[in-house]
Design a protein around this motif. Sequence first.
Motif, PDB file in Angstrom:
ATOM      1  N   SER A  23       0.800  -1.225   0.000  1.00 44.00           N
ATOM      2  CA  SER A  23       0.000   0.000   0.000  1.00 44.00           C
ATOM      3  C   SER A  23       0.826   1.266   0.000  1.00 44.00           C
ATOM      4  N   THR A  24       2.149   1.130   0.121  1.00 44.58           N
ATOM      5  CA  THR A  24       2.990   2.304   0.244  1.00 44.58           C
ATOM      6  C   THR A  24       3.387   2.826  -1.125  1.00 44.58           C
ATOM      7  N   LYS A  25       3.107   4.085  -1.389  1.00 49.02           N
ATOM      8  CA  LYS A  25       3.511   4.718  -2.638  1.00 49.02           C
ATOM      9  C   LYS A  25       4.262   5.992  -2.319  1.00 49.02           C
ATOM     10  N   LEU A  26       5.385   6.180  -2.975  1.00 50.83           N
ATOM     11  CA  LEU A  26       6.165   7.384  -2.747  1.00 50.83           C
ATOM     12  C   LEU A  26       5.540   8.572  -3.457  1.00 50.83           C
ATOM     13  N   PHE A  62       7.114   7.467   5.535  1.00 46.88           N
ATOM     14  CA  PHE A  62       7.503   8.841   5.812  1.00 46.88           C
ATOM     15  C   PHE A  62       6.566   9.485   6.834  1.00 46.88           C
ATOM     16  N   SER A  63       7.161  10.127   7.836  1.00 45.62           N
ATOM     17  CA  SER A  63       6.365  10.888   8.796  1.00 45.62           C
ATOM     18  C   SER A  63       5.877  12.165   8.137  1.00 45.62           C
ATOM     19  N   GLN A 340       4.861  10.660  20.133  1.00 50.53           N
ATOM     20  CA  GLN A 340       5.094  11.283  18.834  1.00 50.53           C
ATOM     21  C   GLN A 340       6.541  10.997  18.450  1.00 50.53           C
ATOM     22  N   ASP A 341       6.775   9.755  18.050  1.00 53.66           N
ATOM     23  CA  ASP A 341       8.141   9.280  17.937  1.00 53.66           C
ATOM     24  C   ASP A 341       8.346   8.572  16.611  1.00 53.66           C
ATOM     25  N   GLU A 342       9.317   9.011  15.865  1.00 46.66           N
ATOM     26  CA  GLU A 342       9.702   8.307  14.657  1.00 46.66           C
ATOM     27  C   GLU A 342      10.644   7.183  15.072  1.00 46.66           C
ATOM     28  N   ASN A 343      10.110   5.999  15.196  1.00 46.92           N
ATOM     29  CA  ASN A 343      10.857   4.920  15.830  1.00 46.92           C
ATOM     30  C   ASN A 343      11.769   4.215  14.838  1.00 46.92           C
ATOM     31  N   HIS A 344      12.714   4.968  14.294  1.00 42.79           N
ATOM     32  CA  HIS A 344      13.682   4.382  13.387  1.00 42.79           C
ATOM     33  C   HIS A 344      14.980   4.143  14.142  1.00 42.79           C
ATOM     34  N   ALA A 345      15.797   3.272  13.587  1.00 42.38           N
ATOM     35  CA  ALA A 345      17.047   2.927  14.254  1.00 42.38           C
ATOM     36  C   ALA A 345      18.078   4.018  14.038  1.00 42.38           C
TER      37      ALA A 345
END
Length: 896
Positions: A23-26, A62-63, A340-345
């Motif tokens: 479902s993800t489209k850039l 993407f946030s 409200q956290d972008e939980n990326h490494a």
Amino acid sequence: MHKDGPEYIELANFDESDPQPSSTKLPQWDFTDSQLQLVLLRLGVISDEIYGTTFPLANVHFSAESRYMIDRINELPVARAIEIVRDALADHKGDVNFLSEDYQLLERLVSQIPDNTDDLDTKHEIAEKYVDTFKNKTYLHIVDWPLQVRLEAALIHFHSPYPEIRAITEPFDDPSIPVETFRVYFIGLFWTFLGSLINSFFYHRMPGISLGTHTIQILLLPSGKLWEKLVPRKTIHFGGYAIDLNPGPWTFKEMMLSTIIYLCSASTPYLINNIFVMKLDRFYGLTWVTWTFQILFTLSTQLLGFSFAMIMKKVCVYPSKAIWPTILPTIALNKALMNQDENHAVHGWRISRYAFFMVVFGASFVYNWVPAYLFKALSLFNWPTWIAPNLIHLVNVAGSNVGLGLNPIPSFDWNVLGSNSMVVPFYTYANKYIGTFLGFIVILVVYYTNNNWTAYLPINSNRLYNNRAKLYDVHDILDDKKLFDNSKYQQVGPPYFTAANLVVYGAYFCLYPFAILYHSITEWQSMKASFGNVWTTITDAFLARPDASANHYGRYADDPHCKMMARYPDVPNWWFVAILVVSTVFAVSAVWFYPAETPVWGIFFTIAINFVFLIPLTSIASVTGFSFGLNVLVELIVGYAIPNSGVALITLKAYGYNIDSQASNYITDQKLAHYAKVPPRAIFKGQMMSTLLNIAVALSVANWQLANVPDICDPHQKDRLRCPGANTYFYLSIQYGEIGPAKVFGGLYPVLKWCFLLGAVLVAPCVWLKYRGPRRVFQYFQPTVIIGGFLDFAPYNLLYYTGGLYLLFIFMYAIKRNYLLWWEKYNYILTSALSAGVAFSALVIFFTVQYHPHPLLWWGNLVGEQGYEGGERPPIWRDIASAPDGYIGVREGHFP
């Protein structure tokens, strides 16, 4: 606003084993995959370890923030980007908070502007040695000039030039988010009441315990969530007003407003010291200090500063340079708690901010039992004195309780190390520590040369002593009406400073002229603009110009955060003017109708002197995180103007210190609202209600303690309610009030008056070093902060600041320099969690095992209280019996 809106969109880490989300489209951005990787790297979405590897960008969710910024970069023309970068180089030249490597990146981008900006396909592969000195900052290499000049310009123009601000704020705002709700005021004021109760009770403890803002933030979250779940969703109509009891999910802005409501009352009113010194029998023991006087006095001192906040918005709220570093963890914690956290490494760390907070908070709560109760010697870790606890010279140098605290391993207690050690900029703390260490050396020199008889007194105490080396009793020089009696004074003699107190007050007298002159010279354009902004604000308020609110942001109207805040109605200036008038009337009433020995002109004098110093004091604090008050300057002037009146001195001292101090507090709250996009009028209302509630609670607690706590303010009070602030307050009222500075400078310490001249003389060489010294070193040179380091003694010492230097070097220099993404994500959460854990733990410890004492009497709790450190004998080097005629100081019959 971006078409996708500001709602939170989850951002996943990249993992090659994950299936590609169908479902993800850039979005259709004009970037190649490699260019988009570079943008994501600079925005902190991916780390340096991932950059340059092959991975499908479709796996990145993407946030809203990253989408918004990429849109802005995509739309920004190169020509406009060049203008923005050039303006930034001019605006931030010499800005110590602008990362030096980022500034030099902008310089290199400008130096490589092609002759023909229509031909922008050229890529510049460079590998300067300079860039290689920074780990994990690949973005410093210029590999795609057209893209990177737009990228850096977009960060500055649409967000913030400072990474610490980008880490805690969003570049967009949604005005439809609920913020000023009934539940916000109810919850915020409820915790304000409890917090004020606890903070006021422990205000006189050394070291203090408080229910800090970070602790309250943890409690606000479940409070808001419970309200959201349990309170019925209905509207109540009351007197023409509609009150929505439950507008739905507890929002980030509601959380922020309730936090600010509490933050406004997080500090116990300064003049509680006045109440104690006036009423307590061990001090002045005045019986006329009634509730009415206390209310008039407290309201006027607290609210005069509030009115001053009106004129400082264009100086310390709107400018992006005014980052107020000490308030940033508050927003960071709110962001983490609201998930409200972008939980990326980042650099291998995948844990979310919220989970990280809870882990550190739990560990801090459990660990604090060790230095606070189980093994107290680890708190003030005075291990050097364990060798010979009765060796006065060792205790003077290395003692934690009565010495100067030289100790390379000072403490294992976060309450001693201090939460600010991971908040203020490293250059600020380093400058201040240099001053503290220099102060340590000067105090030793003063003491061991027996300068002004200091060798017969303790080396590091904020108390005053008589000529027999005993604590000075003010009642010995007062008559039956508590007024100065010169005949009694001629029998007793003047009081004497310890070596540390002598140096501290010399530093204060040096600091005032230095700070004004130095910052007027080095930041003349900024100061000039600030005074212009203040004058415009005042004329708008008092002349009622019809266009005054049309563009109240002035020259800062293009700042991205100011643009967002412009959507909300500003606070009318007449609200502040009304508070100014009412609080001034209360102040005049307090000194007119009660025997405070204070003339009315004194009130207007303190208002005027605060106005003069307001801009430099708040400007310094907003950039560096370092602040100082006008209390000592006011003491000096009032002591000359109203001789032989300690009560008048402490009365005007409260106004002299508290007006600017409260103005600064209210301004920082407004800056918090500015970052979080909370409407200004909501902040005003919340601040007013919180301040009034805090005053009521603080006065109630103070009067209860005076009537019910035995031995309060005694140096050995069993619950450590030793009143370091009140004792300093009292003894200085003797020295500068009852005795008077004319006697102090003329007969006892004439050297102190030369410190004013020293401060003025030091300006010239410091300005020369700032501009002519090696730029790599002296761009961070802050002599005002260095002088401020001399103030860190009597009763505190070097030990309280050494550990913070270590922590600051690690987190605010090394990690920020080399692991910026980790620092942005976790640094402020770490300091918030540590502070919150200590605060919760301290409260539990006090009410479970300390209020009704359950002492653990073993070596680990007793070793730090041996000999001089434990008060077994006076910490004095020279015996008073060895002094000429058995006493020190001016000879009897010749007292000044």
